[in-house]
Structure formats: C-alpha cells, structure tokens
Design a protein around this motif. Sequence first.
Motif, PDB file in Angstrom:
ATOM      1  N   GLY A   1       0.798  -1.207   0.000  1.00 20.25           N
ATOM      2  CA  GLY A   1       0.000   0.000   0.000  1.00 20.25           C
ATOM      3  C   GLY A   1       0.835   1.263   0.000  1.00 20.25           C
ATOM      4  N   ILE A   2       0.176   2.373   0.317  1.00 25.37           N
ATOM      5  CA  ILE A   2       0.822   3.678   0.281  1.00 25.37           C
ATOM      6  C   ILE A   2       1.063   4.185   1.702  1.00 25.37           C
ATOM      7  CG2 ILE A   2      -0.174   4.244  -1.963  1.00 25.37           C
ATOM      8  CD1 ILE A   2      -2.186   6.056  -0.465  1.00 25.37           C
ATOM      9  N   SER A   3       1.927   5.168   1.819  1.00 22.99           N
ATOM     10  CA  SER A   3       2.216   5.757   3.125  1.00 22.99           C
ATOM     11  C   SER A   3       1.077   6.679   3.542  1.00 22.99           C
ATOM     12  CB  SER A   3       3.524   6.547   3.063  1.00 22.99           C
ATOM     13  OG  SER A   3       3.343   7.716   2.283  1.00 22.99           O
ATOM     14  N   THR A   4       1.075   7.055   4.801  1.00 19.74           N
ATOM     15  CA  THR A   4       0.052   7.983   5.285  1.00 19.74           C
ATOM     16  C   THR A   4       0.203   9.338   4.607  1.00 19.74           C
ATOM     17  OG1 THR A   4       1.464   8.506   7.179  1.00 19.74           O
ATOM     18  CG2 THR A   4      -0.252   6.861   7.518  1.00 19.74           C
ATOM     19  N   ASN A   5       1.439   9.766   4.348  1.00 19.05           N
ATOM     20  CA  ASN A   5       1.647  11.045   3.652  1.00 19.05           C
ATOM     21  C   ASN A   5       1.063  11.023   2.247  1.00 19.05           C
ATOM     22  OD1 ASN A   5       2.982  12.214   5.804  1.00 19.05           O
ATOM     23  ND2 ASN A   5       5.011  11.616   5.071  1.00 19.05           N
ATOM     24  N   ASP A   6       1.284   9.907   1.533  1.00 23.24           N
ATOM     25  CA  ASP A   6       0.714   9.775   0.194  1.00 23.24           C
ATOM     26  C   ASP A   6      -0.811   9.746   0.253  1.00 23.24           C
ATOM     27  OD1 ASP A   6       3.250   9.730  -0.914  1.00 23.24           O
ATOM     28  OD2 ASP A   6       3.334   7.541  -1.036  1.00 23.24           O
ATOM     29  N   ALA A   7      -1.358   9.116   1.286  1.00 25.78           N
ATOM     30  CA  ALA A   7      -2.818   9.068   1.448  1.00 25.78           C
ATOM     31  C   ALA A   7      -3.385  10.471   1.646  1.00 25.78           C
ATOM     32  CB  ALA A   7      -3.182   8.174   2.627  1.00 25.78           C
ATOM     33  N   VAL A   8      -2.743  11.267   2.491  1.00 26.84           N
ATOM     34  CA  VAL A   8      -3.206  12.638   2.733  1.00 26.84           C
ATOM     35  C   VAL A   8      -3.132  13.455   1.441  1.00 26.84           C
ATOM     36  CG1 VAL A   8      -2.674  14.780   3.973  1.00 26.84           C
ATOM     37  CG2 VAL A   8      -2.676  12.602   5.191  1.00 26.84           C
TER      38      VAL A   8
ATOM     39  N   ASN B   1      -6.340  15.271  -0.144  1.00 28.38           N
ATOM     40  CA  ASN B   1      -6.376  16.729  -0.238  1.00 28.38           C
ATOM     41  C   ASN B   1      -6.283  17.262  -1.662  1.00 28.38           C
ATOM     42  OD1 ASN B   1      -6.629  16.980   2.519  1.00 28.38           O
ATOM     43  ND2 ASN B   1      -4.448  17.242   2.858  1.00 28.38           N
ATOM     44  N   HIS B   2      -5.457  16.661  -2.496  1.00 27.55           N
ATOM     45  CA  HIS B   2      -5.207  17.222  -3.816  1.00 27.55           C
ATOM     46  C   HIS B   2      -5.977  16.549  -4.945  1.00 27.55           C
ATOM     47  CE1 HIS B   2      -2.181  19.871  -2.223  1.00 27.55           C
ATOM     48  NE2 HIS B   2      -1.579  18.846  -1.635  1.00 27.55           N
ATOM     49  N   LYS B   3      -6.346  15.292  -4.755  1.00 30.45           N
ATOM     50  CA  LYS B   3      -7.057  14.568  -5.811  1.00 30.45           C
ATOM     51  C   LYS B   3      -8.490  14.247  -5.416  1.00 30.45           C
ATOM     52  CE  LYS B   3      -3.164  13.444  -8.231  1.00 30.45           C
ATOM     53  NZ  LYS B   3      -2.773  13.163  -9.540  1.00 30.45           N
ATOM     54  N   LYS B   4      -8.945  14.830  -4.297  1.00 27.43           N
ATOM     55  CA  LYS B   4     -10.315  14.613  -3.810  1.00 27.43           C
ATOM     56  C   LYS B   4     -10.609  13.141  -3.539  1.00 27.43           C
ATOM     57  CE  LYS B   4     -11.518  18.974  -4.604  1.00 27.43           C
ATOM     58  NZ  LYS B   4     -10.674  19.856  -3.881  1.00 27.43           N
ATOM     59  N   GLY B   5      -9.607  12.437  -2.986  1.00 27.75           N
ATOM     60  CA  GLY B   5      -9.779  11.024  -2.667  1.00 27.75           C
ATOM     61  C   GLY B   5     -10.794  10.817  -1.551  1.00 27.75           C
TER      62      GLY B   5
ATOM     63  N   PRO C   1      -9.892   8.611  -6.550  1.00 25.78           N
ATOM     64  CA  PRO C   1      -9.097   7.743  -5.681  1.00 25.78           C
ATOM     65  C   PRO C   1      -9.887   7.305  -4.447  1.00 25.78           C
ATOM     66  CG  PRO C   1      -7.847   9.696  -6.286  1.00 25.78           C
ATOM     67  CD  PRO C   1      -9.257   9.917  -6.746  1.00 25.78           C
ATOM     68  N   VAL C   2      -9.800   6.027  -4.129  1.00 21.79           N
ATOM     69  CA  VAL C   2     -10.413   5.481  -2.919  1.00 21.79           C
ATOM     70  C   VAL C   2      -9.261   5.029  -2.026  1.00 21.79           C
ATOM     71  CG1 VAL C   2     -11.962   3.748  -1.955  1.00 21.79           C
ATOM     72  CG2 VAL C   2     -12.451   4.741  -4.198  1.00 21.79           C
ATOM     73  N   VAL C   3      -9.135   5.677  -0.868  1.00 24.53           N
ATOM     74  CA  VAL C   3      -8.068   5.381   0.084  1.00 24.53           C
ATOM     75  C   VAL C   3      -8.671   4.524   1.183  1.00 24.53           C
ATOM     76  CG1 VAL C   3      -6.364   6.371   1.648  1.00 24.53           C
ATOM     77  CG2 VAL C   3      -6.949   7.569  -0.466  1.00 24.53           C
TER      78      VAL C   3
ATOM     79  N   LYS D   1     -10.501  -4.648  -9.114  1.00 24.21           N
ATOM     80  CA  LYS D   1     -11.153  -5.608 -10.009  1.00 24.21           C
ATOM     81  C   LYS D   1     -12.546  -5.119 -10.412  1.00 24.21           C
ATOM     82  CE  LYS D   1      -8.910  -9.870  -8.634  1.00 24.21           C
ATOM     83  NZ  LYS D   1      -9.065 -11.174  -7.963  1.00 24.21           N
ATOM     84  N   ALA D   2     -13.189  -4.357  -9.508  1.00 23.01           N
ATOM     85  CA  ALA D   2     -14.527  -3.843  -9.781  1.00 23.01           C
ATOM     86  C   ALA D   2     -14.487  -2.564 -10.629  1.00 23.01           C
ATOM     87  CB  ALA D   2     -15.265  -3.575  -8.471  1.00 23.01           C
ATOM     88  N   GLY D   3     -13.284  -2.100 -10.984  1.00 21.82           N
ATOM     89  CA  GLY D   3     -13.178  -0.945 -11.868  1.00 21.82           C
ATOM     90  C   GLY D   3     -12.703   0.339 -11.227  1.00 21.82           C
ATOM     91  N   TYR D   4     -12.475   0.338  -9.917  1.00 27.93           N
ATOM     92  CA  TYR D   4     -11.957   1.539  -9.247  1.00 27.93           C
ATOM     93  C   TYR D   4     -10.449   1.588  -9.497  1.00 27.93           C
ATOM     94  CZ  TYR D   4     -16.413   2.243  -6.971  1.00 27.93           C
ATOM     95  OH  TYR D   4     -17.745   2.484  -6.734  1.00 27.93           O
ATOM     96  N   GLU D   5     -10.054   2.412 -10.474  1.00 29.13           N
ATOM     97  CA  GLU D   5      -8.665   2.452 -10.941  1.00 29.13           C
ATOM     98  C   GLU D   5      -7.678   2.838  -9.851  1.00 29.13           C
ATOM     99  OE1 GLU D   5      -8.935   5.445 -13.921  1.00 29.13           O
ATOM    100  OE2 GLU D   5     -10.329   4.279 -15.155  1.00 29.13           O
ATOM    101  N   SER D   6      -8.086   3.741  -8.968  1.00 33.42           N
ATOM    102  CA  SER D   6      -7.162   4.298  -7.976  1.00 33.42           C
ATOM    103  C   SER D   6      -7.494   3.865  -6.556  1.00 33.42           C
ATOM    104  CB  SER D   6      -7.172   5.826  -8.070  1.00 33.42           C
ATOM    105  OG  SER D   6      -6.782   6.241  -9.351  1.00 33.42           O
ATOM    106  N   ALA D   7      -7.902   2.627  -6.378  1.00 39.48           N
ATOM    107  CA  ALA D   7      -8.158   2.103  -5.037  1.00 39.48           C
ATOM    108  C   ALA D   7      -6.834   1.671  -4.427  1.00 39.48           C
ATOM    109  CB  ALA D   7      -9.134   0.940  -5.089  1.00 39.48           C
ATOM    110  N   VAL D   8      -6.470   2.278  -3.285  1.00 39.07           N
ATOM    111  CA  VAL D   8      -5.201   1.968  -2.619  1.00 39.07           C
ATOM    112  C   VAL D   8      -5.424   1.817  -1.127  1.00 39.07           C
ATOM    113  CG1 VAL D   8      -3.711   3.077  -4.321  1.00 39.07           C
ATOM    114  CG2 VAL D   8      -4.632   4.423  -2.446  1.00 39.07           C
ATOM    115  N   ALA D   9      -4.592   0.995  -0.512  1.00 40.45           N
ATOM    116  CA  ALA D   9      -4.649   0.790   0.931  1.00 40.45           C
ATOM    117  C   ALA D   9      -3.529   1.577   1.591  1.00 40.45           C
ATOM    118  CB  ALA D   9      -4.501  -0.689   1.258  1.00 40.45           C
TER     119      ALA D   9
END
Length: 134
Positions: free
Chosen positions: A32-39, A43-47, A87-89, A107-115
């Motif tokens: 997955g991604i870091s907490t900084n990347d999640a924020v 904040n910037h991509k309206k995740g 993006p779905v975080v 798999k369901a089509g959410y291109e930017s789903a990240v943990a």
Amino acid sequence: MDFLTENWILILMAVTSGALLMFPTLQKGAGGISTNDAVQLINHKKGVLVDVGEPGEFAAGHAIGARNIPFGQLPDAKGLPGNKTVPVVLLCPSGARAGRAAALLRKAGYESAVAVSGGTRAWREANLPVEKSA
C-alpha cells in the motif's frame, strides 16, 4: 552442463541472493501507500477515505472523515463514489483487510483504489487526526 553440476552451490546462492533483493520491492508494491501519500490523495485529488473495519473497530477509533464500509459489505456498498476514477483510500486497523479491499475494488473498476500501509495504527503514529464514535 558440467559447470552447472560442479557449481550448483554458487548458482543456488546467486538465485537466493537475487530473490532476497527482489523481496522488498515486491512486498512494498503489495503493502500500500504511506500515510503522507494518502493525505496527498485526499487533499489534492479529492480522494475518498473508506475504513473497511467492522463497526466496533470503527467506533473505537478511525481517521476523521472516513466512511465505514465493512469489508464484507464492500462489493455492494452504496457509500463508494459513483465515479470510479476518484481515488479510494482504504484503511483498517492493521492494513491487511484494506489491502484485500483495494484489490477487490480495482477488479470492480476503481482504478485508484489503494490501501494505507499499516492501517489506522500507522495513521495514529503519523499524528493524523483520529476520532471515536459513540
């Protein structure tokens, strides 16, 4: 062929060494991604921040602004964004279910789903805001 049979230990050591060098790269990609990347995504991509923990875990403490959609209810959840490019975080207490949820949503089509790597625990350790539900 004689070289292979006479030097099988050296070849085994080379293959093992290569595998061990590749392991952190493979593990990071799945983690997955870091907490900084999640924020940054939020904040910037309206995740959209989604906690896939159970309701009791969510009530015990979750990231401020997170929606609770338990992992078992994820496939037919109505709380997910309609636009699958948003993006779905994903968070859960440890990050393990969030990783599985991210794969399921991709798999369901959410291109930017990240943990978020490390889950809510990492969120707290990064001193990011957490709240408890009543």
